[in-house]
Design a protein around this motif. Structure first.
Motif, PDB file in Angstrom:
ATOM      1  N   MET A 293       0.902  -1.140   0.025  1.00 22.94           N
ATOM      2  CA  MET A 293      -0.003  -0.084  -0.086  1.00 22.94           C
ATOM      3  C   MET A 293       0.993   1.237   0.065  1.00 22.94           C
ATOM      4  O   MET A 293       0.725   2.203  -0.680  1.00 22.94           O
ATOM      5  CB  MET A 293      -1.022  -0.011   1.087  1.00 22.94           C
ATOM      6  N   THR A 294       1.829   1.218   0.884  1.00 21.92           N
ATOM      7  CA  THR A 294       2.652   2.430   0.897  1.00 21.92           C
ATOM      8  C   THR A 294       3.515   2.557  -0.414  1.00 21.92           C
ATOM      9  O   THR A 294       3.588   3.854  -1.088  1.00 21.92           O
ATOM     10  CB  THR A 294       3.855   2.388   2.104  1.00 21.92           C
ATOM     11  N   SER A 295       3.875   1.540  -0.999  1.00 21.67           N
ATOM     12  CA  SER A 295       4.559   1.505  -2.340  1.00 21.67           C
ATOM     13  C   SER A 295       3.731   2.317  -3.480  1.00 21.67           C
ATOM     14  O   SER A 295       4.220   3.185  -4.176  1.00 21.67           O
ATOM     15  CB  SER A 295       5.200   0.459  -2.710  1.00 21.67           C
ATOM     16  N   GLU A 296       2.320   1.654  -3.300  1.00 20.80           N
ATOM     17  CA  GLU A 296       1.545   2.353  -4.167  1.00 20.80           C
ATOM     18  C   GLU A 296       0.967   3.799  -4.108  1.00 20.80           C
ATOM     19  O   GLU A 296       1.002   4.617  -5.000  1.00 20.80           O
ATOM     20  CB  GLU A 296       0.147   1.382  -4.136  1.00 20.80           C
ATOM     21  N   LEU A 297       0.919   4.181  -2.942  1.00 20.16           N
ATOM     22  CA  LEU A 297       0.922   5.421  -2.160  1.00 20.16           C
ATOM     23  C   LEU A 297       1.743   6.256  -2.502  1.00 20.16           C
ATOM     24  O   LEU A 297       1.448   7.555  -3.030  1.00 20.16           O
ATOM     25  CB  LEU A 297       0.309   5.413  -0.848  1.00 20.16           C
ATOM     26  N   LYS A 298       2.914   5.903  -2.491  1.00 18.07           N
ATOM     27  CA  LYS A 298       3.971   6.609  -2.863  1.00 18.07           C
ATOM     28  C   LYS A 298       4.065   7.014  -4.487  1.00 18.07           C
ATOM     29  O   LYS A 298       4.233   8.111  -4.835  1.00 18.07           O
ATOM     30  CB  LYS A 298       5.447   6.059  -2.403  1.00 18.07           C
ATOM     31  N   THR A 299       3.770   6.030  -5.121  1.00 15.71           N
ATOM     32  CA  THR A 299       3.688   6.222  -6.588  1.00 15.71           C
ATOM     33  C   THR A 299       2.601   7.164  -6.979  1.00 15.71           C
ATOM     34  O   THR A 299       2.652   8.133  -7.768  1.00 15.71           O
ATOM     35  CB  THR A 299       3.511   4.916  -7.222  1.00 15.71           C
ATOM     36  N   THR A 300       1.575   6.973  -6.403  1.00 15.41           N
ATOM     37  CA  THR A 300       0.325   7.686  -6.478  1.00 15.41           C
ATOM     38  C   THR A 300       0.580   9.344  -6.000  1.00 15.41           C
ATOM     39  O   THR A 300       0.319  10.149  -6.742  1.00 15.41           O
ATOM     40  CB  THR A 300      -0.754   7.307  -5.803  1.00 15.41           C
ATOM     41  N   TYR A 301       1.215   9.397  -4.921  1.00 14.31           N
ATOM     42  CA  TYR A 301       1.708  10.795  -4.244  1.00 14.31           C
ATOM     43  C   TYR A 301       2.527  11.546  -5.172  1.00 14.31           C
ATOM     44  O   TYR A 301       2.388  12.714  -5.338  1.00 14.31           O
ATOM     45  CB  TYR A 301       2.483  10.695  -2.834  1.00 14.31           C
ATOM     46  N   VAL A 302       3.626  10.705  -5.699  1.00 21.33           N
ATOM     47  CA  VAL A 302       4.340  11.410  -6.234  1.00 21.33           C
ATOM     48  C   VAL A 302       3.673  12.023  -7.700  1.00 21.33           C
ATOM     49  O   VAL A 302       3.853  13.004  -8.299  1.00 21.33           O
ATOM     50  CB  VAL A 302       5.696  10.313  -6.964  1.00 21.33           C
ATOM     51  N   GLY A 303       2.877  11.126  -8.352  1.00 16.71           N
ATOM     52  CA  GLY A 303       2.314  11.769  -9.393  1.00 16.71           C
ATOM     53  C   GLY A 303       1.167  12.725  -9.203  1.00 16.71           C
ATOM     54  O   GLY A 303       1.170  13.802  -9.956  1.00 16.71           O
ATOM     55  N   LEU A 304       0.459  12.741  -8.101  1.00 16.83           N
ATOM     56  CA  LEU A 304      -0.374  13.496  -7.467  1.00 16.83           C
ATOM     57  C   LEU A 304       0.502  14.980  -7.025  1.00 16.83           C
ATOM     58  O   LEU A 304       0.032  16.159  -7.647  1.00 16.83           O
ATOM     59  CB  LEU A 304      -1.014  13.282  -6.353  1.00 16.83           C
ATOM     60  N   GLU A 305       1.477  14.813  -6.621  1.00 14.80           N
ATOM     61  CA  GLU A 305       2.433  16.011  -6.537  1.00 14.80           C
ATOM     62  C   GLU A 305       2.830  16.860  -7.657  1.00 14.80           C
ATOM     63  O   GLU A 305       2.874  17.992  -7.642  1.00 14.80           O
ATOM     64  CB  GLU A 305       3.476  15.341  -5.708  1.00 14.80           C
ATOM     65  N   SER A 306       3.080  15.966  -8.756  1.00 12.80           N
ATOM     66  CA  SER A 306       3.381  16.383 -10.014  1.00 12.80           C
ATOM     67  C   SER A 306       2.372  17.175 -10.652  1.00 12.80           C
ATOM     68  O   SER A 306       2.300  18.283 -11.094  1.00 12.80           O
ATOM     69  CB  SER A 306       4.079  15.451 -10.887  1.00 12.80           C
ATOM     70  N   GLU A 307       0.949  16.274 -10.709  1.00 13.78           N
ATOM     71  CA  GLU A 307      -0.158  17.308 -11.096  1.00 13.78           C
ATOM     72  C   GLU A 307      -0.609  18.403 -10.272  1.00 13.78           C
ATOM     73  O   GLU A 307      -1.083  19.639 -10.774  1.00 13.78           O
ATOM     74  CB  GLU A 307      -1.189  16.342 -10.963  1.00 13.78           C
ATOM     75  N   LYS A 310       1.637  21.407 -11.417  1.00 15.64           N
ATOM     76  CA  LYS A 310       1.130  21.794 -12.759  1.00 15.64           C
ATOM     77  C   LYS A 310      -0.168  22.620 -12.426  1.00 15.64           C
ATOM     78  O   LYS A 310      -0.412  23.652 -13.020  1.00 15.64           O
ATOM     79  CB  LYS A 310       0.788  20.621 -13.563  1.00 15.64           C
ATOM     80  N   LEU A 311      -0.876  21.917 -11.652  1.00 17.40           N
ATOM     81  CA  LEU A 311      -2.275  22.729 -11.174  1.00 17.40           C
ATOM     82  C   LEU A 311      -2.006  24.051 -10.613  1.00 17.40           C
ATOM     83  O   LEU A 311      -2.387  25.148 -10.940  1.00 17.40           O
ATOM     84  CB  LEU A 311      -3.009  21.954 -10.413  1.00 17.40           C
ATOM     85  N   ASN A 312      -1.082  24.105  -9.650  1.00 13.77           N
ATOM     86  CA  ASN A 312      -0.611  25.547  -9.041  1.00 13.77           C
ATOM     87  C   ASN A 312      -0.086  26.173 -10.008  1.00 13.77           C
ATOM     88  O   ASN A 312      -0.225  27.617 -10.040  1.00 13.77           O
ATOM     89  CB  ASN A 312       0.402  25.062  -7.820  1.00 13.77           C
ATOM     90  N   THR A 313       0.770  25.840 -10.988  1.00 15.76           N
ATOM     91  CA  THR A 313       1.288  26.712 -12.074  1.00 15.76           C
ATOM     92  C   THR A 313       0.332  27.365 -12.582  1.00 15.76           C
ATOM     93  O   THR A 313       0.288  28.497 -13.185  1.00 15.76           O
ATOM     94  CB  THR A 313       2.289  25.735 -12.797  1.00 15.76           C
ATOM     95  N   ILE A 314      -0.704  26.413 -13.192  1.00 12.84           N
ATOM     96  CA  ILE A 314      -1.888  26.865 -14.125  1.00 12.84           C
ATOM     97  C   ILE A 314      -2.744  27.832 -13.245  1.00 12.84           C
ATOM     98  O   ILE A 314      -2.882  29.206 -13.707  1.00 12.84           O
ATOM     99  CB  ILE A 314      -2.763  25.790 -14.625  1.00 12.84           C
ATOM    100  N   ILE A 315      -3.016  27.662 -11.876  1.00 10.26           N
ATOM    101  CA  ILE A 315      -3.671  28.729 -11.071  1.00 10.26           C
ATOM    102  C   ILE A 315      -3.130  29.758 -11.052  1.00 10.26           C
ATOM    103  O   ILE A 315      -3.683  30.932 -11.091  1.00 10.26           O
ATOM    104  CB  ILE A 315      -4.389  27.949  -9.902  1.00 10.26           C
ATOM    105  N   LEU A 316      -1.770  29.793 -10.546  1.00 11.93           N
ATOM    106  CA  LEU A 316      -1.132  30.965 -10.073  1.00 11.93           C
ATOM    107  C   LEU A 316      -0.758  31.764 -11.406  1.00 11.93           C
ATOM    108  O   LEU A 316      -0.729  33.211 -11.184  1.00 11.93           O
ATOM    109  CB  LEU A 316       0.296  30.547  -9.498  1.00 11.93           C
ATOM    110  N   SER A 317      -0.637  31.389 -12.609  1.00 13.76           N
ATOM    111  CA  SER A 317      -0.275  31.954 -13.786  1.00 13.76           C
ATOM    112  C   SER A 317      -1.517  32.335 -14.729  1.00 13.76           C
ATOM    113  O   SER A 317      -1.418  32.978 -15.526  1.00 13.76           O
ATOM    114  CB  SER A 317       0.897  31.345 -14.649  1.00 13.76           C
ATOM    115  N   ALA A 318      -2.599  31.940 -14.183  1.00 16.54           N
ATOM    116  CA  ALA A 318      -3.877  32.034 -15.013  1.00 16.54           C
ATOM    117  C   ALA A 318      -4.316  33.567 -14.845  1.00 16.54           C
ATOM    118  O   ALA A 318      -4.046  34.177 -14.037  1.00 16.54           O
ATOM    119  CB  ALA A 318      -4.998  31.283 -14.388  1.00 16.54           C
ATOM    120  N   ARG A 319      -4.686  34.002 -16.177  1.00 18.16           N
ATOM    121  CA  ARG A 319      -4.987  35.102 -16.451  1.00 18.16           C
ATOM    122  C   ARG A 319      -6.538  35.565 -15.953  1.00 18.16           C
ATOM    123  O   ARG A 319      -6.903  36.615 -15.607  1.00 18.16           O
ATOM    124  CB  ARG A 319      -4.864  35.638 -17.784  1.00 18.16           C
ATOM    125  N   GLU A 320      -7.202  34.411 -15.728  1.00 20.88           N
ATOM    126  CA  GLU A 320      -8.562  34.441 -15.174  1.00 20.88           C
ATOM    127  C   GLU A 320      -8.248  34.494 -13.600  1.00 20.88           C
ATOM    128  O   GLU A 320      -7.495  33.807 -12.900  1.00 20.88           O
ATOM    129  CB  GLU A 320      -9.475  33.424 -15.453  1.00 20.88           C
TER     130      GLU A 320
END
Length: 589
Positions: A293-307, A310-320
């Motif tokens: 479970m921790t191995s799967e969570l770590k993989t998922t967490y790394v992916g979520l962290e990357s996403e 990206k989301l933070n970059t989009i939100i913070l840089s969004a013109r809207e």
């Protein structure tokens, strides 16, 4: 080896204000641990089982000792009864009393009595002696000088009845005055042929023997047996609990603690946890599942962290501008764009609340309740904003929060207005152009026909305009046209539409204006143009007017054509004048 259970009591705890509370909390924590629960439950069951075993063993031992003692004492009682019977048959009845006295000196024999069938103690009076002497006709037995009567049993005592009925000893357990247990044997003395010479044959029983023995030694033996059983049980219990504790610690507590510690670290975000897998039991399976479970969570967490990055970059840089709330309506997310649009900091937006984004709670609530997907346009902070607000629901229909997507369309609106102005106005005079004229007049004529309202159009051109161009040049002609356009804007009403028809021709659409009103406006415009000098040059105009419903125009082209005809009449009439196309209709009788 670590011990999973630590219980400490110090005298200093009593001096602290919350000592009792702390001890109670420690007590609760102690019983919440699974190892302690297992040990306590298993220990409790073991103690109950051992106590039951001790009780059963003690009962068996006590019963066995009592039975053995009863058997031994019974044999003694039978021996005594047989001896007494032999003494009596030998004719030594006077020796029986001494025989009974001597038996009381035997260890564990407390009392020995010979009782007649009526319950009185024998050998204390002359009743039997007298009966025997009378029966045999001789004073073979000498009467006693001192007589005494002691009632040992009632004549109908059930013990005597039982002894006679069974013709065997009856054991009775009782307690002496000193609290020591006693075993009493009551044995019947049955009549025989040898007894009939002296006592006859009419008696049911010759008497009874009552032998009382002490159970002191028996009770000591029972107590010793119980004490030994208790000691053995305690030692067994201690050994069982010790082995159980070691087993539980090694196979349950330690593995569960390692899994628990790993879970605690994982809950804090440290997913680099691996629990050692020992054995092949359920806890090992749990540890293996946790590692997976921790191995799967770590993989998922790394992916979520990357996403998330990206989301933070989009939100913070969004013109809207973006504002998001949670299910309680608290603002949890704002980006720099919305802070710029609103002129507020993120903390200010959060403190004022979602409904107060535009300083109007009721309006914002109305936007939220509006099911339309169309964005709302409003002016705020010197900006024109396009706002889309909505409630966010989860898949199961529960409210997750609200959001506002805000876009600054100020420049877009300005550009749009500029495009509209360019597409609908004449570039030279800044009046409405021919395209706008046709569309608007068509619409106004349809409205006038639908509701029966009056509608007039005023059409004019510049007198001798070609001479201006030929004499003074096209630039001067353009300045004349620009001056006329400004005069038109000064004269008309706000609801009127001043338009350039083409070249030096102009047209004004006059909604809700009849014959008289159109003539007044036309004359006012003619005079204003005539009184205005353009670079020192005087300009005049000729005006033609058409009015609905004086004439029933079905198309806007027909109405323009009618006004154009009136314009030519004004030119033919000498120019610098106003003519109405429907004046003949007004003059008819």
């Amino acid at each position: 080896m670590k011990c999973p259970i630590v219980v400490a009591f110090t005298s200093g705890d009593n001096d602290r204000p919350n000592a009792s509370h702390d001890q109670y909390s420690d007590f609760i924590v102690f019983f919440k641990r699974i190892g302690n629960k297992i040990i306590l439950v298993y220990g409790g069951i073991t103690i109950a089982a051992l106590l039951t075993l001790i009780w059963f063993y003690a009962q068996q031992q006590e019963r066995s000792i009592l039975e053995q003692n009863e058997l031994t004492m019974g044999k003694l009682a039978r021996s005594v009864t047989s001896g007494l019977h032999a003494i009596m048959l030998a004719g030594y009845a006077d020796v029986a009393k001494d025989y009974a006295s001597r038996l009381q000196q035997v260890p564990d024999i407390l009392d020995f009595k010979i009782v007649r069938a009526n319950g009185l103690e024998a050998f204390l009076d002359n009743t039997t002696i007298e009966k025997v002497n009378a029966r045999i006709g001789d004073e073979e037995f000498f009467p006693r000088d001192d007589e005494d009567k002691r009632q040992i049993f009632e004549h109908d005592d059930p013990v005597l009845e039982q002894a006679f009925a069974t013709q065997d000893m009856v054991p009775i357990y009782t307690t002496g005055d000193d609290g020591v247990g006693q075993l009493v044997f009551v044995a019947p003395i049955m009549p025989t042929k040898q007894c009939s010479r002296c006592h006859g044959i009419d008696e049911r029983a010759r008497g009874y023997v009552k032998l009382t023995t002490s159970l002191d030694s028996v009770e000591r033996a029972i107590e010793k047996s119980q004490r030994n059983a208790l000691i053995v049980s305690v030692l067994m219990l201690a050994g069982i609990l010790f082995v159980t504790t070691l087993f539980v610690i090694r196979t349950v507590v330690r593995p569960i603690r390692s899994v628990t510690d790993a879970m605690v670290h994982a809950a804090k975000g440290n997913l680099d946890q691996a629990v050692p897998i020992l054995g092949q039991d359920e806890i090992s399976s749990m540890a293996s599942s946790f590692n997976a479970m921790t191995s799967e969570l770590k993989t998922t967490y790394v992916g979520l962290e990357s996403e998330q990055d990206k989301l933070n970059t989009i939100i913070l840089s969004a013109r809207e501008g973006i504002v998001v709330t949670n299910s309680q309506g608290e603002v949890v997310l704002t980006n720099p764009s919305v802070q710029e649009f609103l002129g507020k900091t993120g903390s200010q937006i959060a403190s004022e609340g979602f409904l107060h984004i535009f300083d109007d709670d009721e309006a914002m609530l109305g936007y939220l309740n509006d099911d339309s997907d169309d964005p709302i346009e409003l002016e705020y902070n010197d900006r024109i904003l396009s706002v889309k607000v909505a409630r966010i629901y989860s898949d199961d229909g529960h409210l997750s929060g609200s959001s506002a997507l805000i876009r600054d369309i100020t420049e877009e609106k300005r550009f749009e207005q500029q495009l509209i102005r360019i597409s609908t106005t004449d570039g030279l005079t800044d009046l409405y152009n021919r395209r706008f004229l046709n569309k608007t007049l068509e619409s106004e004529l349809a409205r006038a026909r639908r509701y029966g309202h009056p509608l007039s159009v005023l059409m004019f051109d510049v007198d001798h305009f070609k001479k201006f161009n030929d004499t003074h040049g096209h630039d001067q002609g353009d300045r004349v046209l620009q001056s006329i356009g400004q005069t038109m804007r000064d004269v008309v009403r706000a609801v009127d539409f001043p338009c350039r028809y083409g070249g030096e021709e102009f047209l004004i659409i006059l909604p809700d204006t009849g014959h008289d009103g159109s003539l007044v406006l036309g004359e006012r415009l003619r005079q204003q143009v005539e009184s205005t000098l353009v670079d020192g040059l005087q300009v005049t105009i000729s005006i033609g007017i058409a009015t609905f419903p004086l004439a029933d125009f079905t198309t806007y082209e027909a109405m323009i054509e009618s006004a154009d005809g009136a314009l030519y009449e004004a030119k033919d009439g000498g120019r610098n004048c106003v003519r109405h196309a429907q004046r003949e209709l007004l003059l008819e009788p």
